[in-house]
Design a protein around this motif. Structure first.
Motif, PDB file in Angstrom:
ATOM      1  N   ALA A  20       0.807  -1.222   0.000  1.00 17.44           N
ATOM      2  CA  ALA A  20       0.000   0.000   0.000  1.00 17.44           C
ATOM      3  C   ALA A  20       0.839   1.270   0.000  1.00 17.44           C
ATOM      4  O   ALA A  20       0.367   2.326  -0.430  1.00 17.44           O
ATOM      5  CB  ALA A  20      -0.934   0.008   1.216  1.00 17.44           C
ATOM      6  N   ILE A  21       2.078   1.187   0.487  1.00 22.64           N
ATOM      7  CA  ILE A  21       2.905   2.400   0.628  1.00 22.64           C
ATOM      8  C   ILE A  21       4.209   2.251  -0.146  1.00 22.64           C
ATOM      9  O   ILE A  21       5.238   2.796   0.252  1.00 22.64           O
ATOM     10  CB  ILE A  21       3.183   2.721   2.112  1.00 22.64           C
ATOM     11  N   ALA A  22       4.179   1.559  -1.275  1.00 25.28           N
ATOM     12  CA  ALA A  22       5.401   1.205  -1.997  1.00 25.28           C
ATOM     13  C   ALA A  22       6.322   2.396  -2.282  1.00 25.28           C
ATOM     14  O   ALA A  22       7.531   2.307  -2.029  1.00 25.28           O
ATOM     15  CB  ALA A  22       5.047   0.476  -3.296  1.00 25.28           C
ATOM     16  N   PRO A  23       5.825   3.531  -2.807  1.00 25.45           N
ATOM     17  CA  PRO A  23       6.745   4.633  -3.097  1.00 25.45           C
ATOM     18  C   PRO A  23       7.445   5.164  -1.849  1.00 25.45           C
ATOM     19  O   PRO A  23       8.638   5.479  -1.879  1.00 25.45           O
ATOM     20  CB  PRO A  23       5.852   5.697  -3.734  1.00 25.45           C
ATOM     21  N   ALA A  24       6.694   5.287  -0.748  1.00 23.14           N
ATOM     22  CA  ALA A  24       7.290   5.768   0.501  1.00 23.14           C
ATOM     23  C   ALA A  24       8.305   4.761   1.038  1.00 23.14           C
ATOM     24  O   ALA A  24       9.380   5.140   1.520  1.00 23.14           O
ATOM     25  CB  ALA A  24       6.197   6.020   1.535  1.00 23.14           C
ATOM     26  N   ALA A  25       7.975   3.480   0.951  1.00 22.78           N
ATOM     27  CA  ALA A  25       8.905   2.445   1.401  1.00 22.78           C
ATOM     28  C   ALA A  25      10.201   2.506   0.620  1.00 22.78           C
ATOM     29  O   ALA A  25      11.301   2.440   1.185  1.00 22.78           O
ATOM     30  CB  ALA A  25       8.250   1.070   1.266  1.00 22.78           C
TER      31      ALA A  25
ATOM     32  N   LYS B  10      -7.928  -4.438  14.357  1.00 20.19           N
ATOM     33  CA  LYS B  10      -8.757  -5.635  14.499  1.00 20.19           C
ATOM     34  C   LYS B  10     -10.077  -5.471  13.766  1.00 20.19           C
ATOM     35  O   LYS B  10     -10.642  -4.381  13.770  1.00 20.19           O
ATOM     36  CB  LYS B  10      -9.012  -5.923  15.977  1.00 20.19           C
ATOM     37  N   PRO B  11     -10.625  -6.520  13.139  1.00 17.88           N
ATOM     38  CA  PRO B  11      -9.989  -7.825  12.958  1.00 17.88           C
ATOM     39  C   PRO B  11      -8.864  -7.739  11.929  1.00 17.88           C
ATOM     40  O   PRO B  11      -9.085  -7.312  10.794  1.00 17.88           O
ATOM     41  CB  PRO B  11     -11.129  -8.720  12.474  1.00 17.88           C
ATOM     42  N   THR B  12      -7.667  -8.101  12.354  1.00 17.67           N
ATOM     43  CA  THR B  12      -6.462  -7.879  11.552  1.00 17.67           C
ATOM     44  C   THR B  12      -6.538  -8.565  10.198  1.00 17.67           C
ATOM     45  O   THR B  12      -6.029  -8.035   9.202  1.00 17.67           O
ATOM     46  CB  THR B  12      -5.230  -8.367  12.332  1.00 17.67           C
ATOM     47  N   TYR B  13      -7.196  -9.738  10.137  1.00 17.04           N
ATOM     48  CA  TYR B  13      -7.236 -10.468   8.865  1.00 17.04           C
ATOM     49  C   TYR B  13      -7.936  -9.675   7.758  1.00 17.04           C
ATOM     50  O   TYR B  13      -7.757  -9.957   6.574  1.00 17.04           O
ATOM     51  CB  TYR B  13      -7.916 -11.834   9.039  1.00 17.04           C
ATOM     52  N   ALA B  14      -8.705  -8.634   8.139  1.00 11.99           N
ATOM     53  CA  ALA B  14      -9.411  -7.822   7.142  1.00 11.99           C
ATOM     54  C   ALA B  14      -8.518  -6.737   6.543  1.00 11.99           C
ATOM     55  O   ALA B  14      -8.998  -5.909   5.755  1.00 11.99           O
ATOM     56  CB  ALA B  14     -10.649  -7.180   7.769  1.00 11.99           C
ATOM     57  N   TYR B  15      -7.233  -6.750   6.868  1.00 11.45           N
ATOM     58  CA  TYR B  15      -6.338  -5.708   6.351  1.00 11.45           C
ATOM     59  C   TYR B  15      -6.266  -5.714   4.831  1.00 11.45           C
ATOM     60  O   TYR B  15      -5.995  -4.683   4.199  1.00 11.45           O
ATOM     61  CB  TYR B  15      -4.935  -5.854   6.941  1.00 11.45           C
ATOM     62  N   LYS B  16      -6.489  -6.881   4.210  1.00 13.59           N
ATOM     63  CA  LYS B  16      -6.418  -6.946   2.743  1.00 13.59           C
ATOM     64  C   LYS B  16      -7.373  -5.957   2.081  1.00 13.59           C
ATOM     65  O   LYS B  16      -7.099  -5.427   1.008  1.00 13.59           O
ATOM     66  CB  LYS B  16      -6.744  -8.364   2.259  1.00 13.59           C
ATOM     67  N   THR B  17      -8.508  -5.692   2.730  1.00 15.73           N
ATOM     68  CA  THR B  17      -9.480  -4.748   2.183  1.00 15.73           C
ATOM     69  C   THR B  17      -8.866  -3.357   2.049  1.00 15.73           C
ATOM     70  O   THR B  17      -9.015  -2.686   1.023  1.00 15.73           O
ATOM     71  CB  THR B  17     -10.726  -4.705   3.084  1.00 15.73           C
ATOM     72  N   GLY B  18      -8.144  -2.927   3.070  1.00 15.73           N
ATOM     73  CA  GLY B  18      -7.503  -1.624   3.021  1.00 15.73           C
ATOM     74  C   GLY B  18      -6.389  -1.551   2.000  1.00 15.73           C
ATOM     75  O   GLY B  18      -6.204  -0.517   1.329  1.00 15.73           O
ATOM     76  N   VAL B  19      -5.633  -2.635   1.856  1.00 17.51           N
ATOM     77  CA  VAL B  19      -4.550  -2.672   0.869  1.00 17.51           C
ATOM     78  C   VAL B  19      -5.111  -2.528  -0.543  1.00 17.51           C
ATOM     79  O   VAL B  19      -4.605  -1.744  -1.360  1.00 17.51           O
ATOM     80  CB  VAL B  19      -3.750  -3.986   1.021  1.00 17.51           C
ATOM     81  N   VAL B  20      -6.183  -3.261  -0.840  1.00 13.19           N
ATOM     82  CA  VAL B  20      -6.792  -3.193  -2.170  1.00 13.19           C
ATOM     83  C   VAL B  20      -7.454  -1.833  -2.378  1.00 13.19           C
ATOM     84  O   VAL B  20      -7.415  -1.270  -3.482  1.00 13.19           O
ATOM     85  CB  VAL B  20      -7.797  -4.344  -2.368  1.00 13.19           C
ATOM     86  N   PHE B  21      -8.043  -1.275  -1.330  1.00  9.87           N
ATOM     87  CA  PHE B  21      -8.659   0.042  -1.451  1.00  9.87           C
ATOM     88  C   PHE B  21      -7.617   1.095  -1.813  1.00  9.87           C
ATOM     89  O   PHE B  21      -7.863   1.987  -2.637  1.00  9.87           O
ATOM     90  CB  PHE B  21      -9.371   0.414  -0.147  1.00  9.87           C
TER      91      PHE B  21
END
Length: 390
Positions: A281-286, A318-329
């Motif tokens: 999600a933060i590739a350029p900053a990384a 939490k729920p941490t497993y739902a992090y994929k939603t934010g990454v795709v967003f």
């Protein structure tokens, strides 16, 4: 000026938010990092036009998925393929994972991109009556596939093993036998139960200290076959503790999406390399931060990376497993894919309030590469939730 938005707060109250202008991160011509190995665990792009059951038979948009990997490589990041960020075991089955690994390996070779691939046991249904031999056979099948494709193995934690193992010795036996058969050193992956509740009690203990003892014993007894270990416990002190106990030849790859800036920078006794979902999600900053670290410019390193931590903690709440939603967003907002749909219908795992807060945090961190586009796309998502604009 970028157009303002009406965003919702918890409870339905609306407020006006004014996005910032685009922030330009300096791009280095040097694509290879010198001081740290950096992998981004990459997401997959679903095919919304497949016409299949989105819960049980989601399809992948292969062109868009491969394009995103090329984007990560163009930033200098390695790709950790077919991991939990790609919804492995949470919408992405082993059949799709095989295709993903094969396609990504070919693309990586074409551009000399760094890649490592997940091997696990997810084609087995976890149940207590599985035999240890069945778990070993499943691991062997997937490891053999990855190595035949020319990939480095990331040996993923096994739900099946967690379901049937009777004691720590069962874990030690499985890992000893699998590591004895691989040709190249692997990256182990200790994934905490906050990411996957089915992995509770991994290594035969719910107590983290005791579990760490078992894991370290596996590493020390199989040192020649282990490149490193990715620890995803969201506990920086545990990671540092374990990092200091590793053999000199074994690397620590942080999987801590809460505390990565300090863990990667390290201390007087060592540092962690990176294998992180948030770097999708933060590739350029990384990438910019890693180049600063290469120059020992710690002020710039922290000025870039520290601003991304509130966003990361929000995405991985939490729920941490739902992090994929934010990454795709984030990928949707930044124009890396034309829609906000996910395999397994996982786009519905976060609320509109959560996504609105994510938008603000991404903007504040300077991570919206085209704010005008991000605003237009945010409007679409807001409209679907009944939030009217001006």
């Amino acid at each position: 000026m970028v157009q303002a938005l009406k965003l919702p707060k918890k409870g339905g109250e609306l407020y006006t938010y004014q996005p910032k202008e685009a922030v330009s991160l300096e791009v280095s011509e040097e694509k290879q990092f010198k001081k740290r190995i950096v992998f981004s665990a990459a997401h997959v792009v679903s095919d919304p036009f497949a016409g299949t059951d989105p819960i049980n038979d989601s399809q992948i948009d292969w062109d868009a998925t491969m394009q995103y990997r090329h984007y990560l490589w163009s930033q200098g990041l390695g790709v950790a393929e077919a991991m939990d960020t790609a919804q492995r075991g949470m919408g992405l089955n082993w059949s799709h994972a095989q295709q993903l690994i094969s396609r990504s390996m070919k693309e990586a070779k074409a551009v000399n991109g760094k890649i490592a691939c997940g091997a696990g046991t997810d084609h087995l249904t976890p149940r207590p009556d599985l035999s240890i031999e069945e778990v070993e056979a499943a691991y062997e099948e997937q490891c053999e596939f990855v190595e035949n494709e020319g990939g480095q193995i990331i040996l993923m934690a096994s739900r099946a093993l967690a379901a049937c193992a009777k004691n720590p010795e069962d874990y030690e036996r499985v890992y000893r036998n699998i590591l004895g058969k691989v040709f190249q050193p692997v990256i182990l992956h200790w994934l905490g139960d906050m990411f996957d509740p089915a992995l509770k009690g991994y290594w035969g203990h719910e107590n983290i200290d005791k579990a760490m003892e078992v894991c370290l014993r596996v590493i020390k007894e199989n040192e020649a076959k282990i490149d490193g270990i990715k620890v995803s416990l969201l506990d920086d002190q545990r990671e540092i503790q374990m990092r200091r106990l590793l053999p000199d030849s074994v690397k620590m790859y942080t999987g801590d999406d809460f505390n990565y800036p300090d863990l990667i920078r390290g201390d007087e006794q060592g540092y962690s390399h990176a294998l992180l979902g948030i770097f999708d999600a933060i590739a350029p900053a990384a990438a910019a931060a890693m180049h600063a670290l290469d120059k020992d410019d710690f002020e710039r390193y922290h000025s870039i990376l520290d601003k991304t931590v509130p966003l990361a903690r929000h995405i991985f709440q939490k729920p941490t497993y739902a992090y994929k939603t934010g990454v795709v967003f984030m990928a949707y907002l930044n124009g890396h894919q034309p829609h906000f749909r996910m395999i397994g219908g996982a786009e519905g795992q976060r609320s509109i309030v959560h996504l609105s807060e994510l938008f603000v945090m991404a903007d504040e961190a300077g991570l919206l590469r085209n704010p005008e586009l991000a605003v237009e796309r945010m409007k679409i998502v807001l409209a679907q939730a009944g939030v009217k604009q001006f």
